[in-house]
Motif scaffolding. Structure first.
Motif, mmCIF file in Angstrom:
data_model
loop_
_atom_site.group_PDB
_atom_site.id
_atom_site.type_symbol
_atom_site.label_atom_id
_atom_site.label_comp_id
_atom_site.label_asym_id
_atom_site.label_seq_id
_atom_site.Cartn_x
_atom_site.Cartn_y
_atom_site.Cartn_z
ATOM 1 N N THR A 1 0.827 -1.074 0.122
ATOM 2 C CA THR A 1 0.184 0.039 -0.023
ATOM 3 C C THR A 1 0.774 1.173 0.026
ATOM 4 O O THR A 1 2.091 1.260 0.042
ATOM 5 C CB THR A 1 -0.784 0.047 1.270
ATOM 6 N N SER A 2 0.313 2.320 0.047
ATOM 7 C CA SER A 2 0.963 3.756 -0.038
ATOM 8 C C SER A 2 1.474 3.909 1.475
ATOM 9 O O SER A 2 2.282 5.101 1.589
ATOM 10 C CB SER A 2 0.078 4.570 -0.401
ATOM 11 N N ASP A 3 1.138 3.050 2.510
ATOM 12 C CA ASP A 3 1.452 3.697 3.712
ATOM 13 C C ASP A 3 2.387 2.485 4.077
ATOM 14 O O ASP A 3 2.570 1.531 4.261
ATOM 15 C CB ASP A 3 0.473 3.573 4.660
ATOM 16 N N LYS A 4 3.598 2.931 4.993
ATOM 17 C CA LYS A 4 4.708 2.246 5.445
ATOM 18 C C LYS A 4 4.305 1.183 6.344
ATOM 19 O O LYS A 4 4.630 0.011 6.324
ATOM 20 C CB LYS A 4 5.886 3.154 5.711
ATOM 21 N N ASP A 5 3.630 1.659 7.125
ATOM 22 C CA ASP A 5 3.114 0.541 8.143
ATOM 23 C C ASP A 5 1.988 -0.476 7.613
ATOM 24 O O ASP A 5 2.065 -1.555 8.088
ATOM 25 C CB ASP A 5 2.407 1.437 9.333
ATOM 26 N N ARG A 6 1.309 0.062 6.898
ATOM 27 C CA ARG A 6 0.423 -0.890 6.301
ATOM 28 C C ARG A 6 1.029 -1.633 5.498
ATOM 29 O O ARG A 6 0.675 -2.972 5.352
ATOM 30 C CB ARG A 6 -0.810 -0.123 5.678
ATOM 31 N N THR A 7 2.122 -1.577 4.687
ATOM 32 C CA THR A 7 2.872 -2.267 3.978
ATOM 33 C C THR A 7 3.586 -3.516 4.934
ATOM 34 O O THR A 7 3.641 -4.574 4.553
ATOM 35 C CB THR A 7 3.949 -1.548 3.226
ATOM 36 N N ARG A 8 4.154 -2.888 6.141
ATOM 37 C CA ARG A 8 4.646 -3.921 7.072
ATOM 38 C C ARG A 8 3.668 -4.790 7.438
ATOM 39 O O ARG A 8 4.009 -6.079 7.487
ATOM 40 C CB ARG A 8 5.268 -3.174 8.137
ATOM 41 N N GLU A 9 2.508 -4.584 7.795
ATOM 42 C CA GLU A 9 1.431 -5.517 8.243
ATOM 43 C C GLU A 9 1.009 -6.330 7.188
ATOM 44 O O GLU A 9 0.798 -7.501 7.456
ATOM 45 C CB GLU A 9 0.237 -4.775 8.824
ATOM 46 N N GLY A 10 0.927 -5.836 5.985
ATOM 47 C CA GLY A 10 0.753 -6.520 4.882
ATOM 48 C C GLY A 10 1.483 -7.701 4.502
ATOM 49 O O GLY A 10 0.990 -8.661 4.263
ATOM 50 N N LYS A 11 2.853 -7.434 4.842
ATOM 51 C CA LYS A 11 3.900 -8.455 4.519
ATOM 52 C C LYS A 11 3.530 -9.627 5.540
ATOM 53 O O LYS A 11 3.623 -10.764 5.325
ATOM 54 C CB LYS A 11 5.297 -7.724 4.933
ATOM 55 N N TYR A 12 3.404 -9.413 6.797
ATOM 56 C CA TYR A 12 3.010 -10.185 7.977
ATOM 57 C C TYR A 12 1.885 -10.989 7.618
ATOM 58 O O TYR A 12 1.757 -12.212 7.664
ATOM 59 C CB TYR A 12 2.859 -9.569 9.312
ATOM 60 N N ILE A 13 0.552 -10.279 7.012
ATOM 61 C CA ILE A 13 -0.665 -10.904 6.642
ATOM 62 C C ILE A 13 -0.257 -11.873 5.575
ATOM 63 O O ILE A 13 -0.767 -13.255 5.332
ATOM 64 C CB ILE A 13 -1.473 -9.907 6.336
ATOM 65 N N ASN A 14 0.461 -11.585 4.449
ATOM 66 C CA ASN A 14 0.621 -12.155 3.183
ATOM 67 C C ASN A 14 1.527 -13.434 3.585
ATOM 68 O O ASN A 14 1.085 -14.445 3.031
ATOM 69 C CB ASN A 14 1.166 -11.307 2.185
ATOM 70 N N THR A 15 2.341 -13.158 4.444
ATOM 71 C CA THR A 15 3.183 -14.387 4.726
ATOM 72 C C THR A 15 2.714 -15.564 5.374
ATOM 73 O O THR A 15 2.577 -16.722 5.143
ATOM 74 C CB THR A 15 4.491 -14.075 5.850
ATOM 75 N N SER A 16 1.517 -14.958 6.442
ATOM 76 C CA SER A 16 0.873 -16.057 7.220
ATOM 77 C C SER A 16 -0.123 -16.858 6.223
ATOM 78 O O SER A 16 -0.473 -17.872 6.363
ATOM 79 C CB SER A 16 0.241 -15.507 8.504
ATOM 80 N N LEU A 17 -0.685 -15.975 5.516
ATOM 81 C CA LEU A 17 -1.814 -16.430 4.501
ATOM 82 C C LEU A 17 -1.143 -17.367 3.595
ATOM 83 O O LEU A 17 -1.523 -18.497 3.079
ATOM 84 C CB LEU A 17 -2.343 -15.446 3.650
ATOM 85 N N LEU A 18 0.042 -17.052 3.145
ATOM 86 C CA LEU A 18 1.111 -18.153 2.372
ATOM 87 C C LEU A 18 1.295 -19.295 2.885
ATOM 88 O O LEU A 18 1.226 -20.466 2.287
ATOM 89 C CB LEU A 18 2.394 -17.548 1.959
ATOM 90 N N THR A 19 1.839 -19.176 4.295
ATOM 91 C CA THR A 19 1.831 -20.362 5.084
ATOM 92 C C THR A 19 0.594 -21.168 5.097
ATOM 93 O O THR A 19 0.736 -22.507 4.834
ATOM 94 C CB THR A 19 2.154 -20.322 6.458
#
Ligand SMILES: Nc1ncnc2c1ncn2[C@@H]1O[C@H](COP(=O)(O)OP(=O)(O)OP(=O)(O)O)[C@@H](O)[C@H]1O
Length: 924
Positions: free
Chosen positions: A465-483
């Motif tokens: 996303t355009s927001d840094k914090d949201r992007t960081r959260e997004g990474k965690y979210i995507n990683t756990s969804l990938l797992t």
């Protein structure tokens, strides 16, 4: 707006009756207590401070419209239909989700651009702790479970109405909750624009509109699922995808319902809903109480917990925010057994109102934030769990017994400080203690069923996303969804190919927490939500592929039931006594009766006696085995088996067998203890008193190492294995060539060395031969001397050094043979003209008197046949000129009689003679 709902071919709801319940429990035939005065409804005591802003809003805003108006005043961006682009800052986002759904749907991914939302999503309680109760008196550790049981009498009629879609119940034919497959449904969010998907509810299939397919050549793939759901109303959604699973949970099976999908596709709307369209969670809670109301034979203990997984840390949404932040929840266990979450708060609920309160508090603490796609995007995975314990309601006598030690179980009481004293940490039905605190006990032979209903709202997968914090959260979210995706993939693969490949549950908190359910011991329903917008086709496609994979996961949910061993044994014993009495009575009557009975009746009689005996033996066996029924393996807290003295008629053989079995059991337990001790020893050396953060760090580090190793191992074959093998082969080939070359060279040198040795041998032989010849010559010469022949030779005054003979031209033997042919006398007759050239060719020349020549030749060894002698007859006058000429031609040989001291001849003969001359000049 498309309001179609496909109900698929779902069967009739498992209409739950008291009869069914009784038949499910073979041990209890006790009728329910029909009429005890209904206690006053339970109202949990809560301190004033626990009344949150939301509840105060609710209390003041008496109607939904009031509430909307009030919320709209405080957070206009959340409520207005024109709020899409600008909305409230994060601080307002953790408000309870009691907002009204906007009339216009929010924008789809990729389309909007809105100002960045500052900060990390906040938790309301964290900002205003006073709004949260510091402790709850309904916390399970503060109440006596016997005092907070729920039964059909205590459920408010208003708590149960209207949840079931009766129309659906009439048409449904299949109960997905009973299948051993995951129930997978697709919910397509309504859209104002074009939809890229074409649902066919009648066949429960869905396919992409060819206009939006990437390759127009390939026919659009049709996806088939258990249900295709469209439209806004949540009621049919609940009936279709959740109701049977909720009922399964009430009947003792673990059940999991979760929503999966891209961000802003409608997961939270499906799970939580809003005021006008409550989602699955509130409807499920209502249904739980409806179920209890319809089941007068059982009593229930309901405990709720609510947590979120945010940036791979688990937070207790019911704990006071300050302590929740300090003490993240840890996961323990999970290796094939249940998982334990600690410290996790569990709250006992006795009414729908109580559950709503818990939900409201938890949702208020959830982290949501504005993203480019969803103005209230869930930034965490949230898990609402209800632990359902139930047992048959006791008889009046049983209740009286119970009352001695406990509060009556058929009514509710308001627990309060000093009112109840929870016992020590008790045995947990099912084997493990989820959290500290008392649990419902099996009693009076009544078993306890335990199950967990988990309702999960996953965070949505998203792009950066355009927001840094949201992007960081997004990474965690995507990683756990990938797992989650890879766990599901492995499980599906294992099920399809009958494999037992390692499933990477531990790669994320989400999968670790879901491990017991995903491993099979739960009934699972997944609602995959998709956004129909053409711009979201690829995300929707990946959601559908996930849905397809999870459909293949094999489940095998089992009921968990814990029986009261002591009571059961007592009952068996009574039955045995009764049977024995009947048996002895029959035996006593037998002689008299048998006289009256026909042959056939006698057979029947003996069969009946035999049956009685068999039953007695069966019960005897049951008494033995039931002592271990509720003692799960490895549970340190389980009660020891009751030390019951069993008095029964068992043959010595049977007793021996039982003893043997018991010994085997003890041995296997001893082995288990040893292996557990070994595992404990292998643990990293962290003292028990080490701070939690330290343990977390260690666990995180090890988890990371394991993950890295897994990646390395996995990647080795794919990425490095092949190239490394190629390099190794090259190097091996190169070295092989070098070795071959070296071998070749060595062989060459060996051959050369052999040749050399041969040559040397040859030379050696030649030397030996020469040496022999020399010796023979020397012997000959000495013999020659001994005969006094040498004395006639004129001494050479000057010559003592002899030069070796030179070979004659044409060979000595030729010359010698020639001379022989001419006769020995001719040797002495020296013809100057003829012999001069042959003289030059002779290797041996000696000057001797003609008389001696004959003698010398006689003495000459046979081998010397090729030695020639130049015999110079002094009687023959050689002209001086010729003599000189001859000297020049001869190799160092001069006339022996030369008075001028010419150098000695180099023939060996000459040499020996010379020596002799030198040694004894002038002597005889
Ligand atoms: N079936 C539906 N009918 C009407 N409105 C819907 C429906 N599904 C979703 N919405 C609306 O779409 C918006 C986004 O939905 P929601 O917050 O549930 O998405 P989400 O998948 O939970 O997103 P995230 O993963 O970011 O939390 C909300 O305003 C919601 O009211």
């Amino acid at each position: 707006m498309d309001n179609r709902v496909s109900h698929g071919s779902l069967g009739p709801a498992s209409a739950f009756t008291a009869f069914q319940l009784q038949t499910t429990n073979p041990f209890t035939m006790v009728p329910s207590t029909p009429s005890k005065p209904r206690p006053a409804p339970f109202t949990p005591k809560r301190p004033l401070s626990s009344i949150s802003s939301a509840s105060s809003i609710s209390s003041n805003a008496t109607t939904p419209s009031d509430l909307s108006a009030r919320l709209a005043r405080t957070t206009p961006s959340l409520l207005s239909s024109t709020h899409k682009k600008y909305k409230a800052p994060i601080s307002s986002e953790s408000r309870p989700r009691t907002f009204t759904r906007p009339t216009t749907l929010p924008p789809v991914p990729g389309t909007p651009s809105r100002p960045r939302t500052p900060g990390t999503p906040g938790r309301k309680g964290a900002e205003s702790p006073s709004l949260m109760p510091a402790t709850s008196e309904m916390d399970v550790s503060n109440v006596d479970p016997e005092a907070v049981l729920v039964n059909h009498e205590s459920v408010e009629p208003g708590d149960v109405s209207g949840e079931i879609d009766e129309a659906w119940l009439r048409t449904a034919t299949q109960d997905h909750g009973k299948e051993d497959k995951v129930m997978v449904s697709i919910r397509i969010r309504p859209t104002d624009g074009h939809s890229a998907w074409i649902p066919t509810p009648s066949t429960n299939s869905l396919k992409l509109d060819p206009t939006y397919a990437k390759t127009s050549a390939a026919p659009a793939q049709a996806f088939n699922f258990d249900a295709i759901l469209t439209g806004t109303p949540n009621k049919p959604i609940y009936s279709t995808v959740a109701r049977s699973h909720v009922h399964a949970a009430m009947e003792g099976f673990n059940a999991v319902i979760f929503a999966y999908g891209q961000t802003a596709s409608g997961k939270t709307f499906t799970l939580s809903g809003d005021d006008s369209e409550p989602g699955i969670i509130p409807r499920a809670m209502r249904d739980v109480f409806a179920f209890i109301r319809r089941t007068p034979t059982r009593e229930y203990l309901l405990r709720c917990s609510y947590l979120e997984i945010y940036n791979e840390a688990i937070h207790d949404l019911l704990a006071p925010p300050s302590s929740a932040a300090k003490n993240p929840v840890q996961i323990q266990g999970g290796n094939g057994g249940e998982i334990v979450l600690t410290p996790l708060r569990e709250e006992v609920v006795t009414s729908l109102k109580g559950v709503k309160e818990v939900l409201r508090r938890g949702e208020g603490n959830r982290r949501t934030a504005c993203t480019d796609w969803n103005e209230r995007s869930s930034r965490s995975h949230s898990v609402f769990r209800m632990v359902i314990e139930s047992r048959e309601r006791g008889s009046a006598a049983g209740d009286e017994e119970d009352e001695d030690a406990h509060t009556p179980s058929n009514g509710r009481h308001t627990p309060g400080p000093g009112r109840t004293t929870p016992g020590p940490r008790s045995h947990t039905p099912g084997g493990r203690s989820q959290t500290p605190g008392p649990r419902l006990q099996s009693r009076g032979g009544r078993s306890v069923q335990t199950s967990v209903l988990s309702l999960i709202d996953l965070a949505g997968s998203e792009k950066a996303t355009s927001d840094k914090d949201r992007t960081r959260e997004g990474k965690y979210i995507n990683t756990s969804l990938l797992t989650l995706g890879s766990v599901i993939g492995t499980l599906a693969d294992n099920a399809a190919k009958h494999k037992t490949d390692h499933v990477p549950y531990r790669n994320s908190k989400l999968t670790r927490m879901l491990q017991p359910s995903l491993s099979g011991n739960a009934r699972i329903s997944v609602i995959c939500t998709i956004n129909p917008d053409p711009s979201a086709v690829s995300e929707s496609m990946s959601t559908l592929l996930f849905a397809k994979r999870i459909k293949n996961v094999q489940l095998n949910a089992q009921k968990k039931e814990v029986v009261d061993t002591d009571a059961l044994i007592e009952r068996y014993r009574k039955e045995i006594e009764d049977l024995k009495k009947r048996l002895s009575e029959r035996e006593a009557e037998a002689p008299v009766r048998s006289r009256r009975l026909s042959a056939r009746e006698q057979v029947d009689e003996s069969k009946a006696m035999k049956d009685l005996n068999t039953r007695i033996q069966q019960l005897t066996k049951l008494i033995l085995t039931s002592q271990t029924v509720d003692e799960p393996k490895g549970d340190s807290e389980s009660r020891p088996a009751s030390p019951v003295k069993i008095d029964f008629d068992m043959s010595p053989y049977q007793l021996q067998q039982e003893l043997l079995n018991a010994r085997l059991q003890v041995e296997s337990q001893a082995t288990q203890i040893l292996s557990l001790e070994a595992a404990l020893d292998a643990r990293p050396p962290l003292p028990a008193s080490a701070p939690e953060s330290e343990k977390d760090r260690l666990i995180a580090e090890q988890g990371k190492t394991i993950r890295e190793l897994e990646i390395v191992v996995r990647g080795y074959e794919e990425n490095l294995g092949e190239p490394l093998r190629a390099v190794r082969e090259d190097v091996e080939k190169e070295w092989k060539d070098k070795v071959l070359e070296e071998v070749r060279r060595r062989e060459e040198k060996e051959r050369w060395a052999e040749e050399l040795v041969k040559q040397l041998e040859k030379e050696k032989k030649m030397r030996v031969t020469l040496e022999e010849e020399r010796r023979a010559l020397a012997a000959f010469v000495s013999k020659f001397d001994s005969l006094g022949l040498g004395l006639t030779m004129p001494p050479s005054p000057t010559t003592s050094k002899l030069r070796p003979a030179r070979p004659t031209i044409g060979g000595a033997s030729a010359a010698f043979a020639e001379r022989r042919a001419a006769g020995i006398s001719s040797v002495s007759s020296y013809d100057h003209n003829d012999t001069l050239p042959s003289l030059a060719e002779s290797p041996l020349r000696m000057d001797m008197k003609g008389n001696n020549i004959k003698l010398m030749l006689e003495q000459m060894p046979e081998e010397w046949s090729d030695v020639s002698f130049d015999v110079h007859d002094e009687n023959v006058e050689v002209p001086e000129k010729d003599k000189e000429k001859e000297k020049e031609k001869m190799f160092g040989v001069v006339g022996l009689g030369d008075a001028t001291g010419r150098k000695g001849a180099q023939s060996p003969v000459r040499m020996v003679l010379g020596d002799k001359e030198n040694r004894a000049p002038g002597k005889p």
